[in-house]
Design a protein around this motif. Structure first.
Motif, PDB file in Angstrom:
ATOM      1  N   VAL A  84      47.658  44.234  33.576  1.00  0.00           N
ATOM      2  CA  VAL A  84      47.499  43.175  32.577  1.00  0.00           C
ATOM      3  C   VAL A  84      48.191  43.563  31.269  1.00  0.00           C
ATOM      4  CG1 VAL A  84      45.797  41.957  31.151  1.00  0.00           C
ATOM      5  CG2 VAL A  84      45.421  42.197  33.609  1.00  0.00           C
ATOM      6  N   GLN A  85      48.022  44.800  30.834  1.00  0.00           N
ATOM      7  CA  GLN A  85      48.686  45.256  29.606  1.00  0.00           C
ATOM      8  C   GLN A  85      50.209  45.198  29.745  1.00  0.00           C
ATOM      9  OE1 GLN A  85      47.168  49.203  28.932  1.00  0.00           O
ATOM     10  NE2 GLN A  85      45.228  48.470  28.111  1.00  0.00           N
ATOM     11  N   PHE A  86      50.704  45.543  30.912  1.00  0.00           N
ATOM     12  CA  PHE A  86      52.145  45.589  31.151  1.00  0.00           C
ATOM     13  C   PHE A  86      52.755  44.182  31.130  1.00  0.00           C
ATOM     14  CE2 PHE A  86      55.947  45.995  33.820  1.00  0.00           C
ATOM     15  CZ  PHE A  86      56.525  47.154  33.324  1.00  0.00           C
ATOM     16  N   ASP A  95      43.725  36.246  24.378  1.00  0.00           N
ATOM     17  CA  ASP A  95      42.565  35.593  24.999  1.00  0.00           C
ATOM     18  C   ASP A  95      42.631  35.697  26.526  1.00  0.00           C
ATOM     19  OD1 ASP A  95      41.533  34.887  22.541  1.00  0.00           O
ATOM     20  OD2 ASP A  95      42.344  32.857  22.592  1.00  0.00           O
ATOM     21  N   TYR A  96      43.819  35.520  27.057  1.00  0.00           N
ATOM     22  CA  TYR A  96      44.027  35.612  28.509  1.00  0.00           C
ATOM     23  C   TYR A  96      43.663  37.019  28.996  1.00  0.00           C
ATOM     24  CZ  TYR A  96      46.517  34.200  32.837  1.00  0.00           C
ATOM     25  OH  TYR A  96      46.857  33.856  34.118  1.00  0.00           O
ATOM     26  N   ARG A  97      44.157  38.040  28.291  1.00  0.00           N
ATOM     27  CA  ARG A  97      43.834  39.423  28.662  1.00  0.00           C
ATOM     28  C   ARG A  97      42.336  39.674  28.614  1.00  0.00           C
ATOM     29  NH1 ARG A  97      48.054  40.721  25.186  1.00  0.00           N
ATOM     30  NH2 ARG A  97      46.552  41.349  23.604  1.00  0.00           N
ATOM     31  N   ASN A  98      41.677  39.189  27.577  1.00  0.00           N
ATOM     32  CA  ASN A  98      40.235  39.418  27.419  1.00  0.00           C
ATOM     33  C   ASN A  98      39.423  38.797  28.551  1.00  0.00           C
ATOM     34  OD1 ASN A  98      40.473  40.938  25.088  1.00  0.00           O
ATOM     35  ND2 ASN A  98      40.300  39.166  23.735  1.00  0.00           N
ATOM     36  N   ILE A  99      39.731  37.574  28.909  1.00  0.00           N
ATOM     37  CA  ILE A  99      38.959  36.928  29.972  1.00  0.00           C
ATOM     38  C   ILE A  99      39.238  37.584  31.318  1.00  0.00           C
ATOM     39  CG2 ILE A  99      40.568  35.044  30.518  1.00  0.00           C
ATOM     40  CD1 ILE A  99      36.738  34.787  30.360  1.00  0.00           C
ATOM     41  N   ILE A 100      40.473  37.983  31.550  1.00  0.00           N
ATOM     42  CA  ILE A 100      40.800  38.655  32.810  1.00  0.00           C
ATOM     43  C   ILE A 100      40.093  39.997  32.896  1.00  0.00           C
ATOM     44  CG2 ILE A 100      42.673  39.698  34.144  1.00  0.00           C
ATOM     45  CD1 ILE A 100      44.401  37.309  33.057  1.00  0.00           C
ATOM     46  N   THR A 104      37.490  40.864  35.805  1.00  0.00           N
ATOM     47  CA  THR A 104      37.771  42.043  36.624  1.00  0.00           C
ATOM     48  C   THR A 104      36.568  42.971  36.667  1.00  0.00           C
ATOM     49  OG1 THR A 104      40.133  41.897  36.135  1.00  0.00           O
ATOM     50  CG2 THR A 104      39.309  44.047  36.870  1.00  0.00           C
ATOM     51  N   GLU A 105      36.041  43.305  35.506  1.00  0.00           N
ATOM     52  CA  GLU A 105      34.909  44.233  35.441  1.00  0.00           C
ATOM     53  C   GLU A 105      33.666  43.631  36.095  1.00  0.00           C
ATOM     54  OE1 GLU A 105      34.556  45.452  31.354  1.00  0.00           O
ATOM     55  OE2 GLU A 105      36.384  46.672  31.480  1.00  0.00           O
ATOM     56  N   ALA A 106      33.416  42.360  35.838  1.00  0.00           N
ATOM     57  CA  ALA A 106      32.231  41.719  36.416  1.00  0.00           C
ATOM     58  C   ALA A 106      32.321  41.641  37.941  1.00  0.00           C
ATOM     59  CB  ALA A 106      32.054  40.321  35.819  1.00  0.00           C
ATOM     60  N   CYS A 128      29.642  37.020  45.803  1.00  0.00           N
ATOM     61  CA  CYS A 128      30.524  38.187  45.737  1.00  0.00           C
ATOM     62  C   CYS A 128      31.876  37.878  46.376  1.00  0.00           C
ATOM     63  CB  CYS A 128      29.847  39.379  46.418  1.00  0.00           C
ATOM     64  SG  CYS A 128      30.743  40.927  46.239  1.00  0.00           S
ATOM     65  N   VAL A 129      31.859  37.248  47.545  1.00  0.00           N
ATOM     66  CA  VAL A 129      33.109  36.883  48.224  1.00  0.00           C
ATOM     67  C   VAL A 129      33.894  35.878  47.383  1.00  0.00           C
ATOM     68  CG1 VAL A 129      34.100  35.753  50.268  1.00  0.00           C
ATOM     69  CG2 VAL A 129      32.239  37.407  50.526  1.00  0.00           C
ATOM     70  N   THR A 130      33.198  34.921  46.801  1.00  0.00           N
ATOM     71  CA  THR A 130      33.867  33.913  45.975  1.00  0.00           C
ATOM     72  C   THR A 130      34.506  34.547  44.746  1.00  0.00           C
ATOM     73  OG1 THR A 130      32.305  32.231  46.733  1.00  0.00           O
ATOM     74  CG2 THR A 130      33.526  31.746  44.717  1.00  0.00           C
ATOM     75  N   LEU A 131      33.774  35.444  44.080  1.00  0.00           N
ATOM     76  CA  LEU A 131      34.318  36.136  42.907  1.00  0.00           C
ATOM     77  C   LEU A 131      35.544  36.969  43.282  1.00  0.00           C
ATOM     78  CD1 LEU A 131      31.038  37.330  41.152  1.00  0.00           C
ATOM     79  CD2 LEU A 131      32.709  35.706  40.235  1.00  0.00           C
ATOM     80  N   CYS A 132      35.432  37.699  44.362  1.00  0.00           N
ATOM     81  CA  CYS A 132      36.523  38.554  44.816  1.00  0.00           C
ATOM     82  C   CYS A 132      37.768  37.724  45.148  1.00  0.00           C
ATOM     83  CB  CYS A 132      36.053  39.358  46.027  1.00  0.00           C
ATOM     84  SG  CYS A 132      37.225  40.559  46.620  1.00  0.00           S
ATOM     85  N   THR A 133      37.576  36.654  45.889  1.00  0.00           N
ATOM     86  CA  THR A 133      38.689  35.783  46.263  1.00  0.00           C
ATOM     87  C   THR A 133      39.315  35.143  45.023  1.00  0.00           C
ATOM     88  OG1 THR A 133      37.577  35.329  48.355  1.00  0.00           O
ATOM     89  CG2 THR A 133      39.363  33.842  47.735  1.00  0.00           C
ATOM     90  N   SER A 134      38.474  34.715  44.097  1.00  0.00           N
ATOM     91  CA  SER A 134      38.977  34.119  42.853  1.00  0.00           C
ATOM     92  C   SER A 134      39.790  35.120  42.048  1.00  0.00           C
ATOM     93  CB  SER A 134      37.814  33.608  42.002  1.00  0.00           C
ATOM     94  OG  SER A 134      37.138  32.584  42.666  1.00  0.00           O
ATOM     95  N   LEU A 135      39.307  36.353  41.982  1.00  0.00           N
ATOM     96  CA  LEU A 135      40.019  37.368  41.202  1.00  0.00           C
ATOM     97  C   LEU A 135      41.379  37.680  41.814  1.00  0.00           C
ATOM     98  CD1 LEU A 135      39.637  39.034  38.622  1.00  0.00           C
ATOM     99  CD2 LEU A 135      38.897  40.920  40.080  1.00  0.00           C
ATOM    100  N   VAL A 136      41.461  37.729  43.130  1.00  0.00           N
ATOM    101  CA  VAL A 136      42.764  37.916  43.775  1.00  0.00           C
ATOM    102  C   VAL A 136      43.689  36.772  43.356  1.00  0.00           C
ATOM    103  CG1 VAL A 136      44.005  37.918  45.983  1.00  0.00           C
ATOM    104  CG2 VAL A 136      41.923  39.286  45.716  1.00  0.00           C
ATOM    105  N   GLY A 137      43.173  35.558  43.352  1.00  0.00           N
ATOM    106  CA  GLY A 137      43.971  34.408  42.917  1.00  0.00           C
ATOM    107  C   GLY A 137      44.430  34.528  41.480  1.00  0.00           C
ATOM    108  N   VAL A 138      43.577  35.032  40.598  1.00  0.00           N
ATOM    109  CA  VAL A 138      43.939  35.216  39.184  1.00  0.00           C
ATOM    110  C   VAL A 138      45.118  36.179  39.058  1.00  0.00           C
ATOM    111  CG1 VAL A 138      43.151  36.241  36.999  1.00  0.00           C
ATOM    112  CG2 VAL A 138      41.686  34.624  38.223  1.00  0.00           C
ATOM    113  N   TYR A 139      45.037  37.311  39.748  1.00  0.00           N
ATOM    114  CA  TYR A 139      46.124  38.291  39.657  1.00  0.00           C
ATOM    115  C   TYR A 139      47.407  37.783  40.300  1.00  0.00           C
ATOM    116  CZ  TYR A 139      43.386  41.761  37.291  1.00  0.00           C
ATOM    117  OH  TYR A 139      42.654  42.416  36.332  1.00  0.00           O
TER     118      TYR A 139
END
Length: 181
Positions: A84-86, A95-100, A104-106, A128-139
């Motif tokens: 994210v920093q890169f 704001d985008y970095r902060n929410i990501i 990520t941590e949650a 948990c599966v929904t959060l994980c799948t969503s986070l993959v989509g975010v990245y």
């Protein structure tokens, strides 16, 4: 009828995601239907953690750490932070970095909680599966944003950002010199 592949595609907005991540997400999404016992739910947490570690390995490369220490192979949170920093440097991405970072941590913390909880139910494991799948989509969205050659442009007349490439000029080596939007 529940179709794990459709679940993953819907949450990730049908974005292209790394094949190994897509396969693992479909697999863990399929487990939701058959999970009954606490060990089944804990296994879902373990698999979600493994997916996040795989995500870290797929988005990270050593140049992201600069002169700093390289993260350990399974340090998903550090690899995600460096990614994210890169790619999202600058105040316009603050704001985008902060929410990501929070997502990520949650998501990581929740997958760890599910892995070790003796009180997990279908609902927590499904979350948990929904959060994980969503986070993959975010990245994957970040990766697509970074490598999208027209994402930073807008129409000079109407200010729309919905542009498409209609033509380009390339060198003899096939390198694009100019895009026509």
């Amino acid at each position: 009828e529940y179709i794990p592949e459709g679940f993953v595609e819907a949450i990730t907005l049908n974005n292209d995601i790394a094949p190994q991540l897509f396969r693992k997400l479909k697999s863990v999404a399929a487990l939701i239907d058959s999970a009954i016992e606490i060990e089944d739910f804990q296994s879902i947490g373990v698999q979600c953690r493994e997916i996040l570690i795989e995500l870290g390995n797929s988005i990270y490369f050593s140049d992201m750490a600069g002169d700093g220490e390289q993260p350990q192979a399974s340090n998903f949170k550090r690899k995600a932070e460096l990614f994210v920093q890169f790619y999202l440097a600058g105040s316009e991405n603050s704001d985008y970095r902060n929410i990501i970072k929070k997502l990520t941590e949650a998501t990581w913390d929740y997958a760890c909680k599910i892995t070790h909880s003796i009180n997990t139910t279908f609902y927590e494991a499904s979350t948990c599966v929904t959060l994980c799948t969503s986070l993959v989509g975010v990245y994957e969205n970040i990766r697509q944003k970074v490598f999208d050659p027209i994402s930073q442009y807008k129409c000079t007349i109407c200010k729309s950002k919905k542009l498409k490439i209609v033509n380009d000029e390339t060198t003899e080596d096939g390198i694009v010199k100019k895009l026509f939007l």
